[in-house]
Design an enzyme around this catalytic site. Structure first.
Site, PDB file in Angstrom:
ATOM      1  N   TYR A 139       0.814  -1.214   0.000  1.00 31.93           N
ATOM      2  CA  TYR A 139       0.000   0.000   0.000  1.00 31.93           C
ATOM      3  C   TYR A 139       0.853   1.271   0.000  1.00 31.93           C
ATOM      4  CZ  TYR A 139      -4.044  -2.952   1.023  1.00 31.93           C
ATOM      5  OH  TYR A 139      -5.020  -3.910   0.965  1.00 31.93           O
ATOM      6  N   ASP A 250     -10.729  -8.813   7.489  1.00 34.42           N
ATOM      7  CA  ASP A 250     -12.148  -8.658   7.145  1.00 34.42           C
ATOM      8  C   ASP A 250     -12.859 -10.003   7.132  1.00 34.42           C
ATOM      9  OD1 ASP A 250     -12.041  -5.935   6.999  1.00 34.42           O
ATOM     10  OD2 ASP A 250     -13.036  -5.814   5.053  1.00 34.42           O
TER      11      ASP A 250
END
Ligand code: NAD
Length: 358
Positions: A139, A250
């Site tokens: 990222y 998640d």
């Protein structure tokens, strides 16, 4: 102690309000001085300051002992691009605070097993902590680029980790394992990626040097994704990088049945950032039906980090008590077996039980 509260957007202000009310009540009962200052973040900061995370807010955050954040984003700001997106404000505050480790505990109690998408026997006993590296990896890696003519475009990102970046987040995982079940499972893709081979070597070396009392195992990320839905109870602490951690945490988050239950803490710098895993839930914002539990347990993690374990334990006891009584917000309510309550009714029940347990 100074706490900066950034309620943000959507249900963020609703659940933040309950967390602050609860912290004030518990601090008063313990004669602890907690000072709260509130400011904008995300969409509300775009509306107020034309910036999702202005430097003035970052300065206030750095001058605080901890930051409590609700959630950011919503349809009103969906057209925004680049640095004007509400979520880019989140990346900025994480980077500025240097919080390189994101902690997400996922525990499924018997009272909640029925709400899980997995069968009760598959979910039983699940109590894990996902430690995700937050400020490095793909990222943030450079170079990254997108170029070329339409039809023949080329794009790439770089997944890069250094030994110190891996060591510092691995230390967080090993330290937490000592406080919990004594086991770390490090997740990577070392069969394909050289960056994962370094990750595995560094974690293995650090373990041998300093944490040999903790049990260490390694797992490829594809297998970890499968194991999370087949037998989640096998995990104690999962240690992983930014990209894999984003996806796996998640997946782990869904095990408990509602995003409204899951807290998180981002630590590693001098000031920690505490926020629920869920977003701003625009579909239910303003209706008084959001589940405040994730926000309340995030504030318990904050009190743990601020060396106030009694207040943290009281909040957790309050949550358990309210759930054991069968109180549920709409996201978890099951007709005939639980009692449906609003955000403020749930938070009030938690607060009263927490005060009682002090
Ligand atoms: P979301 O987490 O906001 O909502 C997903 C679903 O879960 C919705 O149906 C919502 O009603 C439900 N939900 C979430 N929290 C709940 C709670 N506390 N109680 C009851 N139900 C709850 O994710 P989304 O819909 O993908 O995103 C909405 C907005 O939030 C977007 O703008 C997104 O970018 C943003 N977002 C922000 C964060 C953050 O601030 N950390 C995280 C994720 C998404």
């Amino acid at each position: 102690m100074k706490i900066l509260v950034l309620p943000g957007d959507g249900i963020g202000p609703e659940v933040c309000h309950e967390a602050v009310t609860t912290l004030r009540a518990l601090a008063d009962a313990k004669n602890l001085s907690l000072a709260f200052e509130e400011d904008h973040a995300g969409g509300s900061a775009i509306d107020t300051y034309q910036d999702p995370m202005p430097d003035s807010v970052i300065e206030k955050a750095k001058a605080s002992d901890a930051v409590l954040l609700g959630a950011v984003g919503g349809p009103k700001w969906d057209e925004a691009t680049g640095d004007m997106r509400p979520e880019s404000g989140l990346l900025k505050i994480r980077r500025e605070l240097g919080v390189f480790a994101n902690l997400r505990p996922v525990a499924v109690t018997d009272a909640l097993a029925a709400a899980s998408p997995l069968r009760p026997e598959a979910i039983s006993g699940t109590d894990m902590l996902v430690v995700r590296e937050l400020t490095g990896g793909i990222y943030f890696g450079q170079p990254k680029d997108r170029s070329g003519e339409p039809g023949a475009e080329d794009a790439y990102n770089t997944m890069r980790y250094t030994t110190p970046e891996i060591e510092r987040v691995a230390r967080v995982a090993f330290t937490w394992a000592r406080r919990r079940g004594g086991r770390v499972c490090s997740v990577d893709k070392a069969n394909v990626l050289v960056v994962s081979q370094l990750w595995r070597d560094v974690v293995t070396d650090l373990h041998a040097r300093e944490y040999s009392d903790v049990e260490l195992s390694h797992m490829y990320v594809d297998n970890a994704a499968m194991q999370l839905v087949v037998r989640p109870s096998q995990f104690d602490v999962i240690l992983t990088g930014n990209l894999f951690g984003d996806i796996l945490s998640d997946a782990a988050a869904t095990l408990g049945g509602s995003l409204g239950l899951l807290p998180s803490a981002s630590v590693g710098g001098p000031v920690g950032l505490f926020e629920p895993v869920h977003g701003s839930a625009p579909d239910i914002a303003g209706q008084g039906i959001a589940n405040p539990v994730a926000m309340l347990i995030s504030s318990a993690m904050m009190m743990d980090e601020l060396n106030q374990p009694e207040i943290a334990a009281a909040i957790r006891a309050g949550v358990s008590h309210a759930l054991d009584q069968g109180l549920r917000t709409a996201d978890l309510h099951r007709e005939g077996s639980t009692t449906k309550v609003s955000t403020s009714e749930m938070a009030t029940a938690i607060r009263e039980a927490a005060l009682h347990s002090l």
